[in-house]
Design a protein around this motif. Structure first.
Motif: not given
Length: 258
Positions: A221-222, A224-225
């Protein structure tokens, strides 16, 4: 190669590359092996890993066409390097045989018997061609085409000039052996001096890819989006092409002909 010593198929460049690589067997079977492997990988990626058709097709092109060419080019480079290391000693052997009173065909056959592969094998073919009536100049020219080493081209030119204008063949071959040996020493010296640049290029090129993989493993998840952004593919494409351009420049800086 065909029975006459010419290339067997119409694709001269590919046939020359395959012949100079030293890989034995049928070139068609060699190529079909990689094409079938590319088809299998593309089907696995498309059916089981749910990738796009374009990605599967690119995988097929890379494995079926790009990979065998890279393998052939690498094999040819290694074979030519071995040939370059052996040729000065082979020329010295020919010179000693000629000075002992042996004819040229006997000198070449002696090299074929005493020298290891690849030079011994190729000189054996040249010896057979001379025995069956081909001139030494023509046999060496065909040898140069089969191997692709520039030193053999120099030998072919030297023999051609000697045949047309005369001269001491032993002296010509002895001088050529000395020139080739000095060129080999210079090439090794340049390779040693450029070793730091090559290692730096490998590290700089591999570091971003390695760090990207590590971050995906330890912290998925580093980013993110950011993966959902429509700009991610153009940005990755631009920076990937920019990195490839940098790799090409570094490669040209530490690898060159002279």
């Amino acid at each position: 190669m065909s029975e006459t010593g010419d290339f067997a198929y119409g694709a001269i460049a590919l046939n020359r590359l395959y012949t100079q690589s030293g890989i034995t067997g049928s070139p068609i079977a060699f190529g079909m092996t990689f094409i079938l492997a590319g088809v299998a990988v593309a089907l696995v990626l498309r059916l089981f890993l749910i990738v796009g058709s374009l990605s599967a097709f690119l995988s097929f092109l890379l494995i079926g066409f790009a990979l065998p060419i890279l393998i052939l080019r690498r094999a040819r480079k290694r074979r030519i390097a071995r040939f370059a290391a052996q040729l000065p000693d082979a020329l010295d052997m020919i010179v000693r045989s000629l000075r002992a009173g042996h004819p040229t065909s006997v000198a070449i056959s002696l090299v074929a018997r005493e020298m290891p592969d690849p030079l011994g094998t190729e000189f054996g073919i040249a010896s057979d061609e001379v025995t069956f009536g081909l001139s030494l100049e023509q046999a060496v020219r065909k040898l140069s085409e089969r191997v692709g080493f520039e030193g053999l081209h120099l030998l072919s030119v030297s023999l051609s000039i000697q045949a047309k204008t005369g001269g001491n063949l032993t002296e010509i071959l002895a001088n050529l052996a000395s020139v080739l040996r000095e060129r080999q020493k210079l090439r090794l010296k340049i390779r040693a001096l450029s070793a730091e640049g090559r290692v730096s290029a490998i590290i700089i090129s591999a570091f971003p890819i390695i760090m990207f993989g590590i971050l995906l493993l330890i912290a998925p998840s580093y980013y993110g989006e950011v993966w959902d952004s429509p700009l991610i593919r153009p940005v990755f494409t631009i920076f990937g092409l920019w990195a490839l351009l940098g790799d090409f420049i570094m490669y040209r800086m530490v690898n060159f002909d002279f």
